[in-house]
Motif scaffolding. Sequence first.
Motif, PDB file in Angstrom:
ATOM      1  N   TYR A 147       7.066   4.681   3.078  1.00 51.64           N
ATOM      2  CA  TYR A 147       5.802   3.993   2.834  1.00 51.64           C
ATOM      3  C   TYR A 147       4.889   4.866   1.986  1.00 51.64           C
ATOM      4  CZ  TYR A 147       4.144   7.076   6.594  1.00 51.64           C
ATOM      5  OH  TYR A 147       3.837   8.176   7.358  1.00 51.64           O
ATOM      6  N   SER A 148       3.937   4.201   1.311  1.00 52.07           N
ATOM      7  CA  SER A 148       2.970   4.911   0.464  1.00 52.07           C
ATOM      8  C   SER A 148       1.584   4.336   0.730  1.00 52.07           C
ATOM      9  CB  SER A 148       3.365   4.774  -1.011  1.00 52.07           C
ATOM     10  OG  SER A 148       2.508   5.545  -1.836  1.00 52.07           O
ATOM     11  N   TYR A 149       0.736   4.353  -0.293  1.00 53.94           N
ATOM     12  CA  TYR A 149      -0.640   3.868  -0.128  1.00 53.94           C
ATOM     13  C   TYR A 149      -0.687   2.429   0.371  1.00 53.94           C
ATOM     14  CZ  TYR A 149      -1.886   7.846  -3.195  1.00 53.94           C
ATOM     15  OH  TYR A 149      -2.061   9.086  -3.745  1.00 53.94           O
TER      16      TYR A 149
ATOM     17  N   GLU B 190      -0.480   6.609  -8.271  1.00 54.44           N
ATOM     18  CA  GLU B 190       0.926   6.536  -7.857  1.00 54.44           C
ATOM     19  C   GLU B 190       1.847   6.369  -9.062  1.00 54.44           C
ATOM     20  OE1 GLU B 190       3.567   4.698  -4.246  1.00 54.44           O
ATOM     21  OE2 GLU B 190       1.731   3.650  -4.801  1.00 54.44           O
TER      22      GLU B 190
ATOM     23  N   THR C  34       3.304  13.851   7.260  1.00 56.09           N
ATOM     24  CA  THR C  34       3.640  12.457   7.577  1.00 56.09           C
ATOM     25  C   THR C  34       3.473  12.134   9.062  1.00 56.09           C
ATOM     26  OG1 THR C  34       6.011  12.902   7.915  1.00 56.09           O
ATOM     27  CG2 THR C  34       5.287  12.391   5.670  1.00 56.09           C
TER      28      THR C  34
ATOM     29  N   SER D 145       4.815   8.869  -9.924  1.00 58.51           N
ATOM     30  CA  SER D 145       6.178   8.339 -10.035  1.00 58.51           C
ATOM     31  C   SER D 145       6.829   8.787 -11.336  1.00 58.51           C
ATOM     32  CB  SER D 145       6.161   6.810  -9.956  1.00 58.51           C
ATOM     33  OG  SER D 145       5.669   6.369  -8.711  1.00 58.51           O
TER      34      SER D 145
ATOM     35  N   ILE E 228       0.240  11.239   0.539  1.00 58.19           N
ATOM     36  CA  ILE E 228       0.758   9.952   1.019  1.00 58.19           C
ATOM     37  C   ILE E 228       1.816   9.429   0.054  1.00 58.19           C
ATOM     38  CG2 ILE E 228       0.156   7.545   1.518  1.00 58.19           C
ATOM     39  CD1 ILE E 228      -2.631   8.556   2.363  1.00 58.19           C
ATOM     40  N   ALA E 229       1.497   9.430  -1.236  1.00 57.06           N
ATOM     41  CA  ALA E 229       2.459   8.960  -2.237  1.00 57.06           C
ATOM     42  C   ALA E 229       3.571   9.981  -2.465  1.00 57.06           C
ATOM     43  CB  ALA E 229       1.740   8.663  -3.547  1.00 57.06           C
TER      44      ALA E 229
ATOM     45  N   SER F  29       4.986  11.986  -0.412  1.00 60.68           N
ATOM     46  CA  SER F  29       5.976  11.964   0.664  1.00 60.68           C
ATOM     47  C   SER F  29       7.013  10.876   0.448  1.00 60.68           C
ATOM     48  CB  SER F  29       5.279  11.763   2.015  1.00 60.68           C
ATOM     49  OG  SER F  29       4.419  12.843   2.306  1.00 60.68           O
ATOM     50  N   LYS F  30       6.564   9.715  -0.034  1.00 62.31           N
ATOM     51  CA  LYS F  30       7.523   8.644  -0.317  1.00 62.31           C
ATOM     52  C   LYS F  30       8.399   9.005  -1.513  1.00 62.31           C
ATOM     53  CE  LYS F  30       8.126   3.776  -1.379  1.00 62.31           C
ATOM     54  NZ  LYS F  30       7.497   2.471  -1.700  1.00 62.31           N
TER      55      LYS F  30
ATOM     56  N   ASP G 266      -3.210  12.796  -2.024  1.00 67.10           N
ATOM     57  CA  ASP G 266      -2.021  12.386  -2.776  1.00 67.10           C
ATOM     58  C   ASP G 266      -0.719  12.553  -2.002  1.00 67.10           C
ATOM     59  OD1 ASP G 266      -3.497  12.651  -5.755  1.00 67.10           O
ATOM     60  OD2 ASP G 266      -4.101  14.156  -4.292  1.00 67.10           O
TER      61      ASP G 266
END
Length: 326
Positions: free
Chosen positions: A112-114, A312, A78, A316, A101-102, A104-105, A99
């Motif tokens: 934050y995400s994509y 995402e 991050t 999720s 990025i998503a 981590s959220k 992936d």
Amino acid sequence: MTHSTLTLSTTLAAIGLSASMAFTSNAFADYPEQDIRLVIPYGPGGATDIIFRLISQEAEQHLGTSIVPMNMAGAGATLGSRNVKDATPNGYTLLGSHDAIALSKLAGMVDYSYDAFEPIALLTQTINIPTTYAGHPVESAADIAEYVRENPGQVRFSMIPSSTDHFFWAQFFQEAGIDMADIRLVGYPDTGEQVSALMAQEIDFAMFNLPSGGAFYQDGTFVPLGIAHPERLDSLPDVATLREQGIDMDHSTSRGIFAPKGTPQEILDTVAAAYGQALENEQVQSRIENEFGSVVRFLAGDDYQAFLTENEAALSAAAENIDFQN
């Protein structure tokens, strides 16, 4: 190889990202006028770092300027993503990531995400492979569920907490009908530690891919149990996909380029066109597929946005089965 080239050419044409169109925008006709900084949120030498450097070296030939990779590891990938998120949206600071990025959220590491970025293009996917050691009673992914039922509470799966394989197993258990209360998840700090643990038979299963496990599949140390991709891999033609085995999932590390939110569309198109052309190079394709066990998959514009939205959503859903505190 031919299929990849054809797909790329078709995709570029379909979204109007030919070099002639992308490089003649009136408002940004002079872009790029300086070097472009590509932030890679991992240390040097790993698959993510090497793949982005390889493709960027070819892409800069089409941009007419240098793309300067900058490793910015730390804080679970991050540190680098936040640096790009907060950068000026002028096309001179980009992010090469996946992936994470998503993830981590979803793991609660960032807020934050994509959607905090402008997606430019998907470049490659590294297909993930559930794996065991030679001589293990389980010989295919389809047999894992029965093995767990026969040995409740005893079967050990390795993972790096909040990383790709953590999500892989959560999704796998759901699709294979395995109750997470019946298995043991064992955390390790990195892939190297997982390789050592599987060799020592401290664990039953790990998620690898061709960059991390290919040499061990070849020499017979490890056994690939299934391919988390719609098609079999050329380098492992005898290993059935998970879907062929009745496990309805695909799973890969999907690497792409992102820009800060608010970066003009003309710049996004210009960068996407250059990377798309880079991926048409047969030598680049060959190295991606043969050295890094990945597949070329180029998506840009709305196609990439749709891919990220679906990606995402799947992550999720898997996250609902993960206790990130343990």
